[in-house]
Design a protein around this motif. Structure first.
Motif, PDB file in Angstrom:
ATOM      1  N   MET A 176      95.243  90.647 -42.971  1.00 39.99           N
ATOM      2  CA  MET A 176      95.132  91.460 -43.790  1.00 39.99           C
ATOM      3  C   MET A 176      93.553  92.167 -43.401  1.00 39.99           C
ATOM      4  N   LYS A 177      93.590  92.864 -43.871  1.00 42.26           N
ATOM      5  CA  LYS A 177      92.459  94.191 -43.514  1.00 42.26           C
ATOM      6  C   LYS A 177      92.052  94.691 -44.549  1.00 42.26           C
ATOM      7  N   LEU A 178      90.469  94.637 -45.001  1.00 47.08           N
ATOM      8  CA  LEU A 178      90.306  94.942 -45.806  1.00 47.08           C
ATOM      9  C   LEU A 178      90.118  96.330 -46.482  1.00 47.08           C
ATOM     10  N   SER A 179      90.356  97.337 -45.760  1.00 47.73           N
ATOM     11  CA  SER A 179      91.242  98.403 -46.169  1.00 47.73           C
ATOM     12  C   SER A 179      92.375  98.430 -47.590  1.00 47.73           C
ATOM     13  N   GLU A 180      93.262  97.322 -47.022  1.00 48.04           N
ATOM     14  CA  GLU A 180      95.328  97.098 -46.977  1.00 48.04           C
ATOM     15  C   GLU A 180      94.566  96.169 -48.872  1.00 48.04           C
ATOM     16  N   ILE A 181      93.564  95.622 -48.793  1.00 46.95           N
ATOM     17  CA  ILE A 181      93.518  94.806 -50.239  1.00 46.95           C
ATOM     18  C   ILE A 181      92.499  95.927 -51.022  1.00 46.95           C
ATOM     19  N   LYS A 182      91.761  97.178 -50.882  1.00 51.73           N
ATOM     20  CA  LYS A 182      91.130  97.313 -51.424  1.00 51.73           C
ATOM     21  C   LYS A 182      92.805  99.108 -52.066  1.00 51.73           C
ATOM     22  N   LYS A 183      92.853  99.423 -51.292  1.00 54.37           N
ATOM     23  CA  LYS A 183      94.501  99.345 -51.953  1.00 54.37           C
ATOM     24  C   LYS A 183      95.694  99.181 -52.813  1.00 54.37           C
ATOM     25  N   ILE A 184      95.751  97.465 -52.743  1.00 55.03           N
ATOM     26  CA  ILE A 184      95.907  96.869 -53.514  1.00 55.03           C
ATOM     27  C   ILE A 184      95.621  97.306 -55.036  1.00 55.03           C
ATOM     28  N   LEU A 185      94.312  96.464 -54.725  1.00 51.21           N
ATOM     29  CA  LEU A 185      93.381  96.027 -55.982  1.00 51.21           C
ATOM     30  C   LEU A 185      93.847  96.955 -57.290  1.00 51.21           C
ATOM     31  N   PRO A 186      93.898  97.976 -56.589  1.00 49.05           N
ATOM     32  CA  PRO A 186      93.644  98.998 -58.135  1.00 49.05           C
ATOM     33  C   PRO A 186      95.405  98.999 -58.666  1.00 49.05           C
ATOM     34  N   SER A 187      96.391  98.464 -58.309  1.00 48.04           N
ATOM     35  CA  SER A 187      97.266  98.612 -59.450  1.00 48.04           C
ATOM     36  C   SER A 187      97.908  96.951 -59.774  1.00 48.04           C
ATOM     37  N   LEU A 188      97.592  96.076 -59.447  1.00 43.08           N
ATOM     38  CA  LEU A 188      97.042  95.138 -60.528  1.00 43.08           C
ATOM     39  C   LEU A 188      96.412  94.554 -61.410  1.00 43.08           C
ATOM     40  N   GLU A 189      97.524  93.975 -62.438  1.00 41.82           N
ATOM     41  CA  GLU A 189      96.785  93.559 -63.769  1.00 41.82           C
ATOM     42  C   GLU A 189      95.809  92.091 -63.373  1.00 41.82           C
ATOM     43  N   ASN A 190      95.864  91.467 -62.574  1.00 47.42           N
ATOM     44  CA  ASN A 190      95.283  90.298 -62.239  1.00 47.42           C
ATOM     45  C   ASN A 190      94.984  90.126 -61.142  1.00 47.42           C
TER      46      ASN A 190
END
Length: 154
Positions: A1-15
């Protein structure tokens, strides 16, 4: 998984949750103690010089049971590392302490990051001298075979 993918996912998470491939969860009070870039220059067994650049997250859990890393905080840590270290988008590898420090690839499913087991591999199979694994074939599936059940050749 690329860093850009993680950055896109994080705002949608509660934890932020990490789970090992075997189903075990990283304790919820973990810390991300490092975000960095690792450059590995090496020569494979075939003599080819190679270079690998990965982004590294190190997870650590301590006796800080009241701690819970929120997605916004991890995103700020990532953005700070991009600014201060000049980190560019690349694959992320996660280090996590088991019996020894394990290195994992990263995946995402069901609102959690999955630490995927990594395997070693020969990068120069053609020069290594290791025979390729033989393909298993059922005799009855062979067509145009000179050996048939009633031919007497076997």
């Amino acid at each position: 998984m690329k860093l850009s993918e993680i950055k896109k996912i994080l705002p949608s998470l509660e934890n932020v949750e990490f789970q090992l491939e075997n189903g075990t969860f990283v304790p919820e009070h973990f810390h991300v103690t490092e975000v960095g870039v690792i450059l590995k220059r090496f020569i494979d067994c075939g003599g080819k010089i190679r270079e690998e650049r990965i982004i590294n997250f190190q997870l650590w859990d301590a006796n800080d049971f009241e701690h819970r890393l929120k997605p916004e905080k991890l995103l700020k840590i990532i953005e700070l590392s991009e600014t201060k270290l000049g980190i560019e988008d690349a694959e992320v590898e996660v280090e996590y302490q088991g019996e020894t420090i394990g290195k994992y690839d990263l995946n995402f499913e069901d609102k959690r990051f999955i630490l995927m087991n990594k395997q070693t591999a020969c990068l120069a199979e053609d020069a290594c001298g290791i025979p390729l694994e033989k393909q298993k074939v059922k005799l009855k599936e062979l067509k145009n075979s000179c050996c048939t059940p009633n031919s007497g050749c076997c």
